[in-house]
Enzyme design. Structure first.
Site, PDB file in Angstrom:
ATOM      1  N   HIS A   1      -6.674   4.781   1.080  1.00 46.34           N
ATOM      2  CA  HIS A   1      -5.520   4.518   1.946  1.00 46.34           C
ATOM      3  C   HIS A   1      -4.266   4.944   1.176  1.00 46.34           C
ATOM      4  CE1 HIS A   1      -7.488   1.402   4.838  1.00 46.34           C
ATOM      5  NE2 HIS A   1      -7.614   2.641   5.268  1.00 46.34           N
TER       6      HIS A   1
ATOM      7  N   ASP B   1      -1.256   4.010   0.675  1.00 41.81           N
ATOM      8  CA  ASP B   1      -0.480   3.123  -0.198  1.00 41.81           C
ATOM      9  C   ASP B   1      -1.129   2.922  -1.559  1.00 41.81           C
ATOM     10  OD1 ASP B   1      -2.383   1.861   1.397  1.00 41.81           O
ATOM     11  OD2 ASP B   1      -1.383  -0.087   1.358  1.00 41.81           O
TER      12      ASP B   1
HETATM   13 ZN   LIG Z   1      -3.443  -1.642   0.970  1.00 46.17          ZN
HETATM   14 ZN   LIG Z   2      -6.298  -0.474   2.616  1.00 46.10          ZN
END
Ligand SMILES: [Zn+2]
Ligand SMILES: [Zn+2]
EC number: 3.1.26.11
Length: 330
Positions: free
Chosen positions: A62, A64
């Protein structure tokens, strides 16, 4: 050993919080857990030498948690990094990492080793080990822990009395756990020392709560965990994240000593200070992390510097128990 907290935000960074990343420095070796956007700027803010980075663990794909990687690689190339860089990624994402390198035109002039994470021990360094566990998020995701190996510590006074202190060969054998014979007397580490419990730092990334997590983080000295939601476990479940109630449950049931929270949803941006005050005042040994916090462990002292607030604990080398020594608010 030092643990640097590079970012504590949720999906979206804000003025105060950067994307998640945790950096452990153990005897000059740098181990990074996750690498969100802006991580290299945080490294510079804390005056960590990027050349110390030896291992990068990406818990899941992901944005982030990974967007900072191209930037770090770009910098390492430009500063003449000459070590072998070891990157650990979730299973099935090797192609994605290769696309990033190719797409950004990153041509490292140093060796990069890419390994896939799996359950169990994923790294065995001389004095520490890293373990991974597949957790329950929306995509393939792993939580991690760092464990300094236990070692035998010799009591100088007793060793001198028994006349073995000056004998390096014999001491080495005893430290390896062997029994030696001196003047007809059998001596093992139990007679002249004890086992010093290595420190365990766990990092729980995006996941649902499940029972096996308790065993994975068991006896952590420092349990760093996402706490995306507060007092709304249903919502947490819907979004494959943890709620504070579940994290607290994990902390209590795993016999962990210190709980440090991060990765808060942006929905709490306005109230996070209020929530922090309530939870920190109601609970012992639970703290909300700030970006650029530093946790330092030297000899038997564990010192937290969280946003200028200094808390010191004494750690029992044999049991790992913590005793609060001092706490100075900002
Ligand atoms: Zn996260
Ligand atoms: Zn995540």
């Amino acid at each position: 050993m030092r643990v640097y907290i590079l970012g504590t935000s949720g999906t979206f960074p804000n003025k105060r919080r950067n994307h998640p990343s945790v950096f452990i420095e153990y005897k000059g070796v740098g181990i990074m857990f996750d690498c969100g956007e802006g991580t290299q700027r945080q490294i510079r803010s804390l005056k960590i030498k990027p050349s110390k980075i030896k291992y990068i663990f990406l818990t899941h794909w992901h944005g982030d948690h990974i967007l900072g990687l191209p930037g770090i690689l770009f910098s390492l190339i430009n500063m003449g990094y000459s070590e072998k860089l070891n990157i650990f990624i979730p299973r099935g994402y090797k192609k994605n990492l290769e696309y990033i390198l190719k797409g950004f035109g990153i041509e490292p002039n140093f060796e990069i080793s890419i390994k896939e994470l799996h359950d169990g021990k994923v790294l065995d360094d001389q004095e520490f080990e890293i373990y991974a566990k597949k957790v329950k998020h929306s995509i393939e995701t792993y939580s991690l822990y760092f464990k300094q190996k236990d070692y035998i510590k010799i009591d100088e006074k007793i060793a001198k009395e028994l006349g073995v202190f000056g004998d390096k060969k014999i001491l080495k054998k005893i430290k390896e756990g062997k029994t030696v014979e001196i003047n007809g007397k059998k001596i093992s580490y139990k007679d002249i020392g004890y086992i010093k419990k290595g420190i365990k730092v766990s990092y729980i990334t995006d996941t649902l709560f499940f029972e096996d997590l308790i065993d994975f983080v068991k006896d952590s000295d420092i349990l760093i965990s996402e706490s995306y939601y507060f007092y709304d476990p249903h919502l947490a479940k819907e979004h494959y994240h943890l709620d504070f109630i579940e994290v607290k449950n994990l902390f209590d049931r795993s016999n962990s000593k210190l709980l440090l929270l991060m990765h808060f949803s942006q929905r709490y941006d306005k109230e996070i200070e209020m929530i922090r005050e309530k939870i920190e005042s109601e609970n012992k040994n639970i703290y909300f992390l700030e970006d650029l916090s530093i946790i330092e462990y030297t000899r038997d002292t564990l010192k937290l510097n969280i946003g200028g607030k200094i808390v010191e604990y004494r750690r029992d080398e044999k049991t790992g128990d913590l005793k609060l020594i001092s706490s100075q608010p900002q």
